[in-house]
Design a protein around this motif. Sequence first.
Motif, PDB file in Angstrom:
ATOM      1  N   ILE A 113     -26.027 124.623  61.578  1.00 53.81           N
ATOM      2  CA  ILE A 113     -26.157 123.526  61.998  1.00 53.81           C
ATOM      3  C   ILE A 113     -27.848 123.107  61.024  1.00 53.81           C
ATOM      4  N   GLN A 114     -28.364 124.443  60.637  1.00 52.57           N
ATOM      5  CA  GLN A 114     -29.479 124.352  60.210  1.00 52.57           C
ATOM      6  C   GLN A 114     -29.072 124.417  58.542  1.00 52.57           C
ATOM      7  N   GLU A 165     -28.415 120.641  57.532  1.00 58.51           N
ATOM      8  CA  GLU A 165     -29.239 120.197  57.399  1.00 58.51           C
ATOM      9  C   GLU A 165     -30.567 120.400  55.793  1.00 58.51           C
ATOM     10  N   ILE A 179     -22.066 118.062  72.231  1.00 59.50           N
ATOM     11  CA  ILE A 179     -23.418 117.811  72.034  1.00 59.50           C
ATOM     12  C   ILE A 179     -23.929 118.408  70.434  1.00 59.50           C
ATOM     13  N   ARG A 180     -22.630 119.837  70.578  1.00 59.42           N
ATOM     14  CA  ARG A 180     -23.203 120.939  68.848  1.00 59.42           C
ATOM     15  C   ARG A 180     -22.409 119.558  68.157  1.00 59.42           C
ATOM     16  N   LYS A 220     -25.517 117.406  67.373  1.00 60.27           N
ATOM     17  CA  LYS A 220     -26.589 118.410  66.423  1.00 60.27           C
ATOM     18  C   LYS A 220     -25.640 117.888  65.356  1.00 60.27           C
ATOM     19  N   LYS A 221     -25.100 118.453  64.558  1.00 61.14           N
ATOM     20  CA  LYS A 221     -24.934 118.331  62.958  1.00 61.14           C
ATOM     21  C   LYS A 221     -25.020 117.159  62.729  1.00 61.14           C
ATOM     22  N   LYS A 258     -26.988 114.671  63.735  1.00 59.54           N
ATOM     23  CA  LYS A 258     -28.502 114.742  63.011  1.00 59.54           C
ATOM     24  C   LYS A 258     -28.761 115.387  61.984  1.00 59.54           C
ATOM     25  N   ALA A 259     -28.006 116.579  61.949  1.00 53.48           N
ATOM     26  CA  ALA A 259     -29.107 117.395  60.903  1.00 53.48           C
ATOM     27  C   ALA A 259     -28.405 117.062  59.586  1.00 53.48           C
ATOM     28  N   ARG A 317     -20.408 108.964  73.093  1.00 52.00           N
ATOM     29  CA  ARG A 317     -21.510 108.792  72.024  1.00 52.00           C
ATOM     30  C   ARG A 317     -21.959 107.952  70.496  1.00 52.00           C
TER      31      ARG A 317
END
Lengths: 324, 219
Positions: free
Chosen positions: A135-136, A139, A186-187, A190-191, A193-194, A220
Amino acid sequence: MSKGNGLKSGSRLEQVLAAGHFAVTGELGPPKSADPSIIEQKCGYLKDKVDAVNITDNQTAIVRVSSIAAGVLAMRHGLEPVMQMVCRDRNRIAMQSDILGAYVLGLRNILCLTGDHQCFGNHPTSKYVFDLDSIQQVEMVRKMRDGRFLCGEEIRNSKKADLAPPKMFIGAAENPFGDPFEFRVIRLAKKAKAGVDFIQTQCIFDMPRFKEWMKQVVDRGLHEKVYILAGVTPFKSARMAKYMRDNVAGLTVPDSLVERMEKAEDGAEEGIKICLEQIEELRETVGVAGVHLMAIEWERKVPEILERAGLTPRPEVDKQALAS
Amino acid sequence: MIIAERKPIEDIRRMVEGHDRVLVLGCGTCVAVCMAGGEKEVAILASALRMAEPEKEFKEATIERQCEREFIEEVRTTSDGYDLILSLACGAGVGFTAELLEEHRVVPGLNTKSIGVAEQPGNWSERCLACGECVLDLTGAVCPIARCSKSLLNGPCGGSQDGMCEIDPKNVQCGWQIIYDRLAKLGRLDLMEENRPPKDWSAAHAGGPRRVLREDAEP
């Protein structure tokens, strides 16, 4: 010529998805030696049949030709690569350097992955890196596309020089069959969002569970932010179906599919039939933007599968397109 | 505490080769609690060595801690005349004993395993990697660095299945499943939704050997 086209990378895969076509990606595992001939052979099966092909990065932690090098060879053989990059083997310095390197060599798609643990591979005593998680990593690649390294410095050769960022189309993987199940969407969020652009899923055999996950994705609104490419793998035989059910981590293969393969007179044909049924069902599933066909050591069957699925020929794109 | 485990006797015998008078030096704190290097383990190892090498002398001694100057000073006189110290401390203790008793050759009798806890009698497990920047407030006090096999910060990878980790689905729990369950119990699953930035590994060993300085504790 392509100023203002809204494209982030200008890759073929991005153009196909942006135009609303049902995308098709394939997979190509690089060889375990310095003999590259197998790459040309596999590319021969996939050329003009898929929009892009994933080049795996030392999958299952077994040393192979690097995904960047194999990706460049794939390009020479007329295929658009999706360079896979795992977090297991590189820190943030090596990753960013390789992303710049891949970009200057012409690669435009990247798939960000955590990576299988080294205990699965042929160097189980090695040290892992995992400086970043996937995920980082997503980003970071997105920041690089926007003109800055992870540390915040601008990507340019000098203060007077123009920004020269690597404009990648950014992918990641998702496994709807991993646990805890409720976390899987959720994962993905998060991806998103990244800054991920597309997702390729783990091979789908448990269709009800995949659809349950897709429903959460759609609820979602994530399918509107991220292109979801559903992973499919044809069984070559009943033995393979059993093996995948019993031995492959992170997969769910229902007994009913294994039984169907066992009863079939022609296992290979039955495997293809199951795969075609899956593709058909996925095309009807809300939020699915394409399929990622992983014909494991069976690349020669890809043209037949895609022709029978009605997914060939692939749409034309602007080969000179640049990111705007 | 520091968790350690005694080296195989064959390895220890190789290390004492060529030395006739050996001081087997125990450490009475962490490694005593985890039954690897306390007074009792010193006695057991010394008698095993005496049986294997009856011509040699194996002297037993155990101090409170081998990571503190004052305790090591206690054995300075005892150690006179021994040509090898077989230290049953963690790696830090072995090194500090050698640093202070510099005229002696010091070798390790234990393999240091982790910072951990006594989960059950006879079952010690890792709980902390000393990363230098604790994140337990975000994870229900379950450490993702120590308990996830990949030290991931944003939740479990795709290899988590039925609560177990891909590296060994029979024996190793998925650290992130434990975190998830704990946060669910605490009503704090919202923490699972937050994107965690890259970690500053310079606070860990990646930044070089670490030192803590406190002026108020200086002599």
